[in-house]
Design a protein around this motif. Structure first.
Motif, PDB file in Angstrom:
ATOM      1  N   THR A 147     -14.232   0.941  28.749  1.00 21.09           N
ATOM      2  CA  THR A 147     -13.298   1.912  28.176  1.00 21.09           C
ATOM      3  C   THR A 147     -13.914   3.305  28.353  1.00 21.09           C
ATOM      4  N   PRO A 148     -13.167   4.366  28.037  1.00 17.03           N
ATOM      5  CA  PRO A 148     -13.758   5.708  28.114  1.00 17.03           C
ATOM      6  C   PRO A 148     -14.962   5.883  27.188  1.00 17.03           C
ATOM      7  N   GLU A 149     -15.095   5.042  26.180  1.00 16.19           N
ATOM      8  CA  GLU A 149     -16.239   5.125  25.267  1.00 16.19           C
ATOM      9  C   GLU A 149     -17.369   4.196  25.684  1.00 16.19           C
ATOM     10  N   GLY A 150     -17.227   3.534  26.822  1.00 18.62           N
ATOM     11  CA  GLY A 150     -18.229   2.556  27.236  1.00 18.62           C
ATOM     12  C   GLY A 150     -17.683   1.147  27.064  1.00 18.62           C
ATOM     13  N   TYR A 151     -18.544   0.151  27.157  1.00 21.76           N
ATOM     14  CA  TYR A 151     -18.107  -1.236  27.028  1.00 21.76           C
ATOM     15  C   TYR A 151     -17.749  -1.560  25.593  1.00 21.76           C
ATOM     16  N   ARG A 152     -16.642  -2.282  25.434  1.00 22.06           N
ATOM     17  CA  ARG A 152     -16.215  -2.749  24.129  1.00 22.06           C
ATOM     18  C   ARG A 152     -15.888  -4.235  24.231  1.00 22.06           C
ATOM     19  N   CYS A 153     -16.034  -4.922  23.097  1.00 23.72           N
ATOM     20  CA  CYS A 153     -15.862  -6.373  23.071  1.00 23.72           C
ATOM     21  C   CYS A 153     -14.615  -6.724  22.248  1.00 23.72           C
ATOM     22  N   PRO A 154     -13.480  -6.988  22.907  1.00 19.45           N
ATOM     23  CA  PRO A 154     -12.258  -7.286  22.159  1.00 19.45           C
ATOM     24  C   PRO A 154     -12.179  -8.715  21.631  1.00 19.45           C
ATOM     25  N   SER A 155     -13.023  -9.622  22.151  1.00 20.38           N
ATOM     26  CA  SER A 155     -12.918 -11.001  21.663  1.00 20.38           C
ATOM     27  C   SER A 155     -14.261 -11.716  21.735  1.00 20.38           C
ATOM     28  N   VAL A 156     -14.489 -12.554  20.740  1.00 21.09           N
ATOM     29  CA  VAL A 156     -15.674 -13.402  20.662  1.00 21.09           C
ATOM     30  C   VAL A 156     -15.199 -14.817  20.399  1.00 21.09           C
ATOM     31  N   THR A 157     -15.731 -15.773  21.135  1.00 21.57           N
ATOM     32  CA  THR A 157     -15.345 -17.176  20.955  1.00 21.57           C
ATOM     33  C   THR A 157     -16.585 -18.013  20.672  1.00 21.57           C
TER      34      THR A 157
END
Length: 220
Positions: free
Chosen positions: A59-69
């Motif tokens: 993303t523009p803010e760097g890596y983001r984690c939308p999901s964890v399994t």
């Protein structure tokens, strides 16, 4: 009145044998001179009986984690354990999915440990200009990886917190800190020297002459 420490002993246990997988069809420039995949998947199997997977996107803010399994072989999930899973420990892998290619052709990627890290610390201690450059590089890559950037620099390079804060403020004020683009820029035709550096680290973008494997896996 003190608050009891309810963290189980294994919540701080380091995670190893993780894998990070990405497609080199989808590399992008996330900020000036910072390159990485648009999406990647992090995973570790059988950590304290749990299979853990993270989906990570640029993303523009760097890596983001939308999901964890999380899953277990016996199908039973301990939700207290889920809340206390050391996600930051897994996210450290995202730093290794980033590379900085400086305008002078110098290439920098994450100092993992061992001799590489020892060498970086010696270089930082020997010369202030080199130290400042390394601080900015580690800070920027940690920030994009989703790690606490200042604390990461302090731990990695063994430089006092106040010194790191001054160096980063000076770089931002001087316009030398690689601030993120409004939108990651997919790589199409990078300069030859950049393409070679990306090929060494990622396997290269699919449409670049230095083509590597379509999917790269790394294991600690």
């Amino acid at each position: 009145m003190s608050t009891p420490n309810r963290r189980p002993w294994w919540a701080d246990e380091p995670i190893d044998n993780w894998q990070v997988t990405w497609s080199n069809h989808d590399l992008a420039e996330l900020a000036p001179n910072i390159y990485g995949p648009l999406a990647l998947r992090l995973g570790v199997a059988n950590w304290r009986g749990i299979d853990l997977a993270l989906e990570v996107v640029a993303t523009p803010e760097g890596y983001r984690c939308p999901s964890v399994t999380l899953s277990r072989r016996d199908g039973v999930i301990d939700y207290a354990a889920f809340r206390l899973t050391p996600i930051e420990e897994v996210l450290r892998a995202t730093a290794q999915a980033l590379v900085m290619v400086a305008p002078d052709g110098g290439t920098f990627w994450w100092p993992i440990d061992g001799q590489m890290l020892d060498d970086l610390r010696k270089r930082a201690a020997a010369d202030k200009a080199t130290r400042d450059g390394l601080v900015v590089m580690v800070h920027a890559l940690a920030s994009f990886a989703g790690l606490p950037p200042r604390d990461t620099v302090v731990r990695a390079l063994e430089i006092p917190t106040a010194t790191v804060t001054r160096i980063i403020a000076r770089a931002r004020n001087g316009g030398t800190y690689p601030e993120p683009f409004p939108k990651p820029r997919p790589i199409r035709n990078p300069p030859a020297e950049v393409g070679e550096a990306l090929a060494e680290h990622f396997g290269a973008p699919a449409d670049h002459p230095h083509v590597g494997e379509a999917v790269i896996e790394q294991e600690a």
